[in-house]
Design an enzyme around this catalytic site. Structure first.
Site, PDB file in Angstrom:
ATOM      1  N   TYR A 158       0.839  -1.203   0.000  1.00 14.92           N
ATOM      2  CA  TYR A 158       0.000   0.000   0.000  1.00 14.92           C
ATOM      3  C   TYR A 158       0.873   1.251   0.000  1.00 14.92           C
ATOM      4  O   TYR A 158       0.738   2.123  -0.870  1.00 14.92           O
ATOM      5  CB  TYR A 158      -0.934  -0.007   1.204  1.00 14.92           C
ATOM      6  N   LYS A 162       1.426   3.930  -3.129  1.00  9.62           N
ATOM      7  CA  LYS A 162       1.037   5.325  -2.958  1.00  9.62           C
ATOM      8  C   LYS A 162       2.239   6.257  -3.101  1.00  9.62           C
ATOM      9  O   LYS A 162       2.107   7.396  -3.581  1.00  9.62           O
ATOM     10  CB  LYS A 162       0.364   5.521  -1.601  1.00  9.62           C
TER      11      LYS A 162
END
Length: 252
Positions: A158, A162
């Site tokens: 994640y 990002k």
């Protein structure tokens, strides 16, 4: 404050819930013609109907933003409805749980596909028509997790995906700003959404203790306000910025 969005055609990916829904509603309130793009046709139609009930202009455009076919379906629907898209909110995303020892390669790739490739595919598809139309604005959803890794259960995929989103925004700015396209990224901290329920992996992410000076999670509307501002003419001089809207959590 008038955001000068009246009549602008805006696409919001992941627009059926959470930050995407809040952004779609705010853009419509400011007079934009909003294309609510979401993997779920039911959610996309529900938000479009909500906008219409409030007197706004919206189109539900179901499609998988993480595939070329899905992005083209969304783009084609938008262009047939109102013409060239000049405002693009790239918000589709998923979370995940597990550390690097337990994370499967499949789930690592899934996080990058949804969080990063969806934004790459949309930018690639919409960029030339936007330039031809005279330019426009792109706002992406990053995350506090691109900078800090303190969440007790969040997957490294994640934060890594990002972080890559922030670099994509810088590329778009460096290469296409002179062509009239500006791109910026909002990196929220903890937000009051059902985001964790969409996590990849064998379980559901655990909510970490609130340590932000603000003392609470952000409401989706607060992030949506920022997105609408970045897509507005009021933000015409903001380019390539990565803005933490995290209640001060990055400071502690």
């Amino acid at each position: 404050m008038d955001l000068e969005l009246n009549g602008k055609v805006a696409v919001v990916t992941g627009g059926g819930s959470g930050i995407g829904r809040a952004t779609a509603l705010r853009l419509a309130h400011e007079g934009a013609d909003v294309v609510v793009a979401d993997l779920s046709e039911e959610r996309a139609k529900a938000v479009a109907a909500e906008i219409a009930a409030a007197g706004g202009s919206a189109l539900a455009a179901p499609g998988d933003a993480a595939t070329p076919e899905g992005v083209d379906r969304i783009a084609s629907a938008a262009e047939e409805w109102r013409g060239p898209v000049t405002r693009l909110c790239l918000n589709a995303g998923i979370g995940g749980e597990g550390d690097i020892r337990s994370l499967s390669l499949e789930n690592w790739r899934r996080a990058f596909t949804v969080n990063l490739e969806s934004q790459f595919l949309a930018a690639q598809r919409f960029l030339d028509p936007m330039i031809t139309a005279g330019g426009g604005a792109i706002a992406t959803t990053g995350s506090f997790g691109a900078f800090r890794s303190g969440h007790p259960t969040s997957t490294p995929a994640y934060g890594a995906s990002k972080a890559a989103v922030t670099q994509l925004v810088r590329h778009l700015t460096a290469r296409f700003s002179e062509a009239g396209v500006r791109a910026n990224c909002i990196c929220p901290g903890s937000v009051e959404t059902g985001f964790g329920a969409a996590a990849v992996g064998s379980g559901t992410m655990v909510t970490s203790p609130m340590r932000a000076p603000a003392g609470r999670r952000a409401r989706p509307e607060e992030i949506g306000d920022w997105m609408a501002f970045l897509l507005s003419e009021r933000a015409r001089h903001l380019r390539g910025q990565v803005i933490l809207v995290d209640g001060g959590r990055s400071l502690v």
